[in-house]
Design an enzyme around this catalytic site. Structure first.
Site, mmCIF file in Angstrom:
data_model
loop_
_atom_site.group_PDB
_atom_site.id
_atom_site.type_symbol
_atom_site.label_atom_id
_atom_site.label_comp_id
_atom_site.label_asym_id
_atom_site.label_seq_id
_atom_site.Cartn_x
_atom_site.Cartn_y
_atom_site.Cartn_z
ATOM 1 N N ASP A 8 -46.890 13.475 71.517
ATOM 2 C CA ASP A 8 -46.317 12.323 72.215
ATOM 3 C C ASP A 8 -46.900 12.114 73.616
ATOM 4 O O ASP A 8 -46.770 12.981 74.489
ATOM 5 C CB ASP A 8 -44.801 12.497 72.368
ATOM 6 N N GLU A 39 -45.573 7.434 71.134
ATOM 7 C CA GLU A 39 -44.139 7.177 71.151
ATOM 8 C C GLU A 39 -43.524 6.898 72.527
ATOM 9 O O GLU A 39 -42.657 6.049 72.671
ATOM 10 C CB GLU A 39 -43.464 8.392 70.507
ATOM 11 N N ASN A 40 -43.975 7.618 73.554
ATOM 12 C CA ASN A 40 -43.358 7.500 74.883
ATOM 13 C C ASN A 40 -44.354 7.083 75.956
ATOM 14 O O ASN A 40 -44.162 7.383 77.137
ATOM 15 C CB ASN A 40 -42.707 8.828 75.281
ATOM 16 N N HIS A 68 -38.646 5.512 68.787
ATOM 17 C CA HIS A 68 -38.726 4.489 69.839
ATOM 18 C C HIS A 68 -39.818 3.456 69.536
ATOM 19 O O HIS A 68 -40.315 2.785 70.438
ATOM 20 C CB HIS A 68 -39.012 5.138 71.198
ATOM 21 N N HIS A 154 -41.658 13.230 62.660
ATOM 22 C CA HIS A 154 -41.056 12.959 63.965
ATOM 23 C C HIS A 154 -39.553 13.221 63.899
ATOM 24 O O HIS A 154 -38.795 12.419 63.360
ATOM 25 C CB HIS A 154 -41.331 11.492 64.342
ATOM 26 N N HIS A 181 -41.484 17.414 72.244
ATOM 27 C CA HIS A 181 -42.332 17.481 73.440
ATOM 28 C C HIS A 181 -42.706 18.882 73.897
ATOM 29 O O HIS A 181 -43.385 19.036 74.907
ATOM 30 C CB HIS A 181 -41.674 16.738 74.616
#
Length: 270
Positions: A8, A39-40, A68, A154, A181
């Site tokens: 991520d 994703e982030n 997300h 995920h 993470h």
């Protein structure tokens, strides 16, 4: 095939590390295909079209998303225009985009990339990930039209990621977890030939709380009350992920190693 998967991407720091490091890694390591979980990447929540373009221009061949996926509303339309972005298979039947796709790697070889969301401890109920993956893998058997395949799992629970790894062992080249993470130390080749790591970790600043500036998470842990939004940490990022080599004939992994480049957690190259 030499495949690099990066976990991520978190905020500006993670994007900067991708842009500065990825072109050199492709050249130095002779990479055939690169998958990045984005994703982030945008303010720690989702991925904007502009930041998706940055990651792709830096050398990613495919971007996977996660729970997300559509926090940045422009992604709802952009994902239909950009086939190199993959959203989870079981996100929603009405969701735009695809949860799996065949891509071309170097030398005209093909690789299947798929992503699925877990169910355990997730905030939203998602469809059964095991049956969703099974349908895709039946249509794309290992050693068939594609020379390799990669599944991004995920989810929160390490046990669920491990369960998926054993479920797909011998059916995909690489099964790697994302979302939490923090890189796990279990990189291995499972008995039937699938490279596995419970979580790839993040491409972000590890002087943080899973990529976020510590003040607000600590406030919530200590007081039970929030005062503001989480904001991504801005120190030098470490690229974290999984490097895998596969046999083009069988699609099975022949070598695997967890990767950490730059920042606080840097380690050796493949």
């Amino acid at each position: 095939m030499k495949i690099l998967f990066l976990g991520d991407v978190v905020g500006r720091s993670g994007r900067a590390a991708i842009k500065s490091q990825l072109p050199k890694l492709r050249q130095d390591w002779g990479l055939d295909f690169i998958v990045v979980n984005g994703e982030n990447a945008t303010s720690g929540n989702g991925l904007s079209p502009a930041h998706a373009k940055e990651i792709l221009e830096a050398g990613a061949d495919c971007i996977t998303l996660g729970d997300h996926a559509f926090d940045q509303r422009d992604m709802l339309t952009f994902i239909e225009q950009e086939p190199r972005i993959i959203r989870p298979l079981n996100f929603s039947k009405a969701a735009p985009g695809k949860g799996a796709r065949l891509f071309k790697a170097t030398g005209g070889r093909k690789i299947l990339v798929a992503q699925v969301l877990g169910q355990v401890f997730m905030k939203r109920p998602f469809d059964d990930p095991f049956s969703a993956v099974e349908q895709v893998l039946k249509a794309h058997p290992l050693g068939g039209l594609a020379q390799a395949s990669l599944l991004d799992v995920h989810c929160e629970a390490t046990s669920e990621k491990m369960g998926m790894g054993h479920w797909v062992d011998g059916k995909v080249s690489v099964c790697v977890g994302t979302h939490t993470h923090v890189p796990t130390g279990d990189a291995q080749i499972l008995p039937k030939g699938t490279a596995f790591q419970g979580d790839a970790g993040m491409c972000g600043d590890y002087n943080s709380v899973i990529g976020m500036e510590p003040a607000e998470p600590l406030r919530r842990f200590v007081t039970g009350m929030g005062k503001g939004r989480f904001t991504p940490a801005t120190g030098e990022a470490t690229l974290s992920g999984l490097y895998t080599e596969t046999d083009d004939r069988t699609g099975k992994a022949t070598r695997v190693k967890m990767i950490r480049v730059g920042g606080r957690l840097e380690q050796s190259t493949p």
